[in-house]
Design an enzyme around this catalytic site. Structure first.
Site, PDB file in Angstrom:
ATOM      1  N   THR A  70       0.822  -1.199   0.000  1.00  0.00           N
ATOM      2  CA  THR A  70       0.000   0.000   0.000  1.00  0.00           C
ATOM      3  C   THR A  70       0.862   1.259   0.000  1.00  0.00           C
ATOM      4  O   THR A  70       2.012   1.252   0.443  1.00  0.00           O
ATOM      5  CB  THR A  70      -0.955  -0.002   1.202  1.00  0.00           C
ATOM      6  OG1 THR A  70      -1.905   1.051   1.056  1.00  0.00           O
ATOM      7  CG2 THR A  70      -0.200   0.171   2.509  1.00  0.00           C
ATOM      8  N   GLN A  83      -0.620   4.857   6.867  1.00  0.00           N
ATOM      9  CA  GLN A  83      -0.326   3.855   5.840  1.00  0.00           C
ATOM     10  C   GLN A  83       0.819   2.959   6.272  1.00  0.00           C
ATOM     11  O   GLN A  83       0.827   1.757   5.979  1.00  0.00           O
ATOM     12  CB  GLN A  83       0.017   4.542   4.518  1.00  0.00           C
ATOM     13  CG  GLN A  83      -1.178   5.183   3.824  1.00  0.00           C
ATOM     14  CD  GLN A  83      -2.317   4.208   3.597  1.00  0.00           C
ATOM     15  OE1 GLN A  83      -3.381   4.350   4.199  1.00  0.00           O
ATOM     16  NE2 GLN A  83      -2.113   3.238   2.747  1.00  0.00           N
ATOM     17  N   HIS A 132       0.250  -0.496   8.005  1.00  0.00           N
ATOM     18  CA  HIS A 132      -0.234  -1.675   7.286  1.00  0.00           C
ATOM     19  C   HIS A 132       0.822  -2.782   7.245  1.00  0.00           C
ATOM     20  O   HIS A 132       0.513  -3.956   7.445  1.00  0.00           O
ATOM     21  CB  HIS A 132      -0.604  -1.310   5.847  1.00  0.00           C
ATOM     22  CG  HIS A 132      -1.982  -0.800   5.681  1.00  0.00           C
ATOM     23  ND1 HIS A 132      -3.105  -1.586   5.735  1.00  0.00           N
ATOM     24  CD2 HIS A 132      -2.441   0.448   5.432  1.00  0.00           C
ATOM     25  CE1 HIS A 132      -4.190  -0.869   5.543  1.00  0.00           C
ATOM     26  NE2 HIS A 132      -3.815   0.381   5.356  1.00  0.00           N
ATOM     27  N   GLU A 155      -1.279   5.042  -5.097  1.00  0.00           N
ATOM     28  CA  GLU A 155      -2.548   4.392  -4.780  1.00  0.00           C
ATOM     29  C   GLU A 155      -3.489   5.399  -4.123  1.00  0.00           C
ATOM     30  O   GLU A 155      -4.647   5.545  -4.515  1.00  0.00           O
ATOM     31  CB  GLU A 155      -2.276   3.225  -3.836  1.00  0.00           C
ATOM     32  CG  GLU A 155      -3.519   2.484  -3.362  1.00  0.00           C
ATOM     33  CD  GLU A 155      -3.205   1.458  -2.288  1.00  0.00           C
ATOM     34  OE1 GLU A 155      -4.061   0.590  -2.046  1.00  0.00           O
ATOM     35  OE2 GLU A 155      -2.125   1.529  -1.672  1.00  0.00           O
ATOM     36  N   HIS A 156      -2.997   6.092  -3.109  1.00  0.00           N
ATOM     37  CA  HIS A 156      -3.748   7.147  -2.422  1.00  0.00           C
ATOM     38  C   HIS A 156      -2.947   8.439  -2.533  1.00  0.00           C
ATOM     39  O   HIS A 156      -1.763   8.456  -2.180  1.00  0.00           O
ATOM     40  CB  HIS A 156      -3.929   6.848  -0.935  1.00  0.00           C
ATOM     41  CG  HIS A 156      -4.445   5.482  -0.627  1.00  0.00           C
ATOM     42  ND1 HIS A 156      -3.612   4.415  -0.330  1.00  0.00           N
ATOM     43  CD2 HIS A 156      -5.708   5.007  -0.548  1.00  0.00           C
ATOM     44  CE1 HIS A 156      -4.341   3.343  -0.076  1.00  0.00           C
ATOM     45  NE2 HIS A 156      -5.619   3.657  -0.211  1.00  0.00           N
ATOM     46  N   ASP A 189     -10.730   4.640   3.343  1.00  0.00           N
ATOM     47  CA  ASP A 189     -10.584   3.223   3.698  1.00  0.00           C
ATOM     48  C   ASP A 189     -11.889   2.629   4.210  1.00  0.00           C
ATOM     49  O   ASP A 189     -12.133   1.426   4.053  1.00  0.00           O
ATOM     50  CB  ASP A 189      -9.510   3.058   4.774  1.00  0.00           C
ATOM     51  CG  ASP A 189      -8.108   3.179   4.220  1.00  0.00           C
ATOM     52  OD1 ASP A 189      -7.928   3.017   3.004  1.00  0.00           O
ATOM     53  OD2 ASP A 189      -7.184   3.444   5.017  1.00  0.00           O
ATOM     54  N   GLU A 234      -6.603  -6.330 -47.027  1.00  0.00           N
ATOM     55  CA  GLU A 234      -5.924  -7.088 -45.968  1.00  0.00           C
ATOM     56  C   GLU A 234      -5.599  -8.510 -46.409  1.00  0.00           C
ATOM     57  O   GLU A 234      -5.144  -9.319 -45.603  1.00  0.00           O
ATOM     58  CB  GLU A 234      -6.787  -7.107 -44.707  1.00  0.00           C
ATOM     59  CG  GLU A 234      -6.925  -5.731 -44.052  1.00  0.00           C
ATOM     60  CD  GLU A 234      -7.626  -5.771 -42.705  1.00  0.00           C
ATOM     61  OE1 GLU A 234      -8.188  -6.829 -42.360  1.00  0.00           O
ATOM     62  OE2 GLU A 234      -7.597  -4.744 -41.997  1.00  0.00           O
ATOM     63  N   HIS A 261     -13.285 -13.075 -46.162  1.00  0.00           N
ATOM     64  CA  HIS A 261     -14.097 -12.101 -45.437  1.00  0.00           C
ATOM     65  C   HIS A 261     -15.035 -11.397 -46.409  1.00  0.00           C
ATOM     66  O   HIS A 261     -16.232 -11.222 -46.151  1.00  0.00           O
ATOM     67  CB  HIS A 261     -13.210 -11.052 -44.747  1.00  0.00           C
ATOM     68  CG  HIS A 261     -12.563 -11.533 -43.490  1.00  0.00           C
ATOM     69  ND1 HIS A 261     -11.743 -12.617 -43.449  1.00  0.00           N
ATOM     70  CD2 HIS A 261     -12.627 -11.049 -42.217  1.00  0.00           C
ATOM     71  CE1 HIS A 261     -11.305 -12.802 -42.213  1.00  0.00           C
ATOM     72  NE2 HIS A 261     -11.839 -11.862 -41.436  1.00  0.00           N
TER      73      HIS A 261
END
Length: 447
Positions: free
Chosen positions: A247, A269, A272, A339-340, A373, A427, A432
């Site tokens: 984190t 943080q 964690h 992340e934050h 959170d 192509e 096709h």
């Protein structure tokens, strides 16, 4: 306690050169693949027995069966501390408000008269939701995974969380209680790579009549490096949300920020995990010094200091980054892709509006990451390791597939047939074009 990186000298480099100057945790998922590969293969061939064996090996408890009994889930809710129940209920209520607004609607575009393309959003049929259970207990992750899946309309939801020796091999009772509040009754006492493999390959019904775990289409939720490695290994057989790493918090702040708030948020943080990243980016030498002083004071009064907070703050992944001005600060946080990301500056909302890369942005002094959170209504399952430059956090969209439905009449196809044939031949894919020609007696209408 926390290192400094001074980028106030020459002009900041661009792109990867700037990213290389910034702190980041080492998280070698590739190396972990060789550890999880035999685990996943064992689960593939031996099913629940292998999952139970690895639970005994890694979690220190041997469970009689993987499926958590319904009565254990109900009992966990009955015994849940009332304030915790009230907090979880409010978290669920706010998350539903936000995620319900993310629902997608079917939309039809008339391309030409008689020719339409409809985009229909179809939920994934069955999802495995992983909830960690190592250093901390994360009932909030149950909320963040289950609510968007339910709001997307997913019919099959299964939760896995590691067995806890303290609770007789069941997942933590607060996690079970959160499942009960959300109406999830399929819960497995399984953790780590073996839980991801269980979701991917499924397990057979037991001889005692215990139902097995049916394979899922998608696995979401954070976990340790071995969970991330199992996701990478099994991606393709299952869809995944992301390979979540350690984190991170980054705070972009100027001299108006309160160092008490800044230090507290960095510590929040760091608690964690010892690999958690706490980064302050500021153009204020005074704020940097005041924050360092506050960190010493607040860390000394904190829990989990020696095993989490102190090594996280002292690690190579954490730093105070000094920049010349906020413009350079924005370049740094965009290169970092946190992340934050907290913005604690003058006119914070305007500064936040200029950010391009972040999992979630928290504006001003009264929107700490801790709010997100638990009770902001936003989702806390977010991209890490700089992946915010190309990935989003978990949402209702994560559980939906957009399917195009093409509906053309004969005249509408005739109107564009010559273009289809021309492009097919350009192509060198004549078959096709032939598939169109066959519908008009092999003679394409000319326009």
């Amino acid at each position: 306690m926390i290192s400094r990186i001074d980028l106030r000298g020459e002009a900041l480099p661009e792109g990867s050169a700037l990213r290389d100057l910034l702190p980041r945790a080492e998280f070698d998922v590739e190396a972990a693949l060789e550890t999880v590969r035999p685990i996943c293969e064992d689960v593939r061939h031996h099913g629940a027995a292998a999952v139970i064996d690895y639970g005994e090996k890694f979690d220190g408890v041997r469970v009689p069966g993987l499926r958590v009994p319904a009565e254990a889930i109900a009992r966990a809710l009955d015994e849940l501390d009332p304030p915790v129940r009230a907090a979880l209920e409010e978290s669920i209520r706010r998350a539903r408000l936000v995620h319900r607004e993310q629902r997608r609607t079917t939309h039809t575009t008339q391309v030409v008269p008689g020719g339409t393309v409809t985009e229909k959003w179809i939920p994934v049929e069955r999802v495995g939701l992983y909830v960690p259970g190592g250093r901390a207990v994360y009932p909030s992750s149950v909320v963040m995974n289950v609510v968007p899946a339910q709001e997307a309309g997913v019919e099959g939801l299964a939760v896995a969380s590691p067995p806890q020796k303290e609770f007789g091999g069941l997942p933590h009772p607060t996690i079970l209680a959160a499942c009960a509040l959300l109406g999830v009754d399929e819960v497995y006492a399984a953790g780590g790579a073996q839980a991801v493999a269980m979701f991917a390959y499924g397990t057979a019904d037991g001889a005692d009549g215990e139902p097995g775990c049916a394979p899922v289409n998608l696995v979401t939720g954070p976990g340790n490096i071995y969970v991330a490695a199992a996701k990478r290994l099994l991606k393709g057989r299952i869809g995944i949300d992301a390979e979540a790493g350690p984190t991170e918090i980054a705070i972009l702040a100027d001299s108006t920020a309160d160092p008490v708030h800044v230090a507290a948020d960095l510590i929040s943080q760091a608690e964690h995990d010892p690999m958690a990243a706490s980064v302050l980016v500021t153009d204020s030498e005074e704020l940097a010094a005041a924050t360092e002083a506050e960190l010493k004071t607040q860390v000394a009064a904190s829990k989990h200091v020696d095993d989490r907070i102190a090594p996280a703050l002292a690690g190579r992944q954490s730093a105070i980054v000094l920049v010349r001005d906020l413009a350079d600060g924005l370049k740094v946080v965009d290169a970092y892709g946190a992340e934050h990301l907290e913005i604690q500056t003058r006119d914070a909302a305007a500064v936040a509006d200029r950010v391009r890369n972040a999992g979630a942005i928290f504006v001003g002094p009264w929107a700490p990451v801790s709010l997100g959170d638990y009770c902001a209504g936003s989702n806390h399952v977010l991209p890490t390791g700089g992946c915010a430059c190309h990935s989003s956090g978990l949402s209702v969209q994560s559980f939906l597939r957009g399917v195009h439905i093409v509906d053309y009449t004969r005249d509408a196809l005739a109107d564009v047939a010559h273009h289809v044939v021309t492009l097919a031949e350009a192509e060198d894919l004549p078959a096709h074009g032939a598939a169109v020609k066959a519908r008009f007696g092999w003679k394409v209408p000319q326009k």
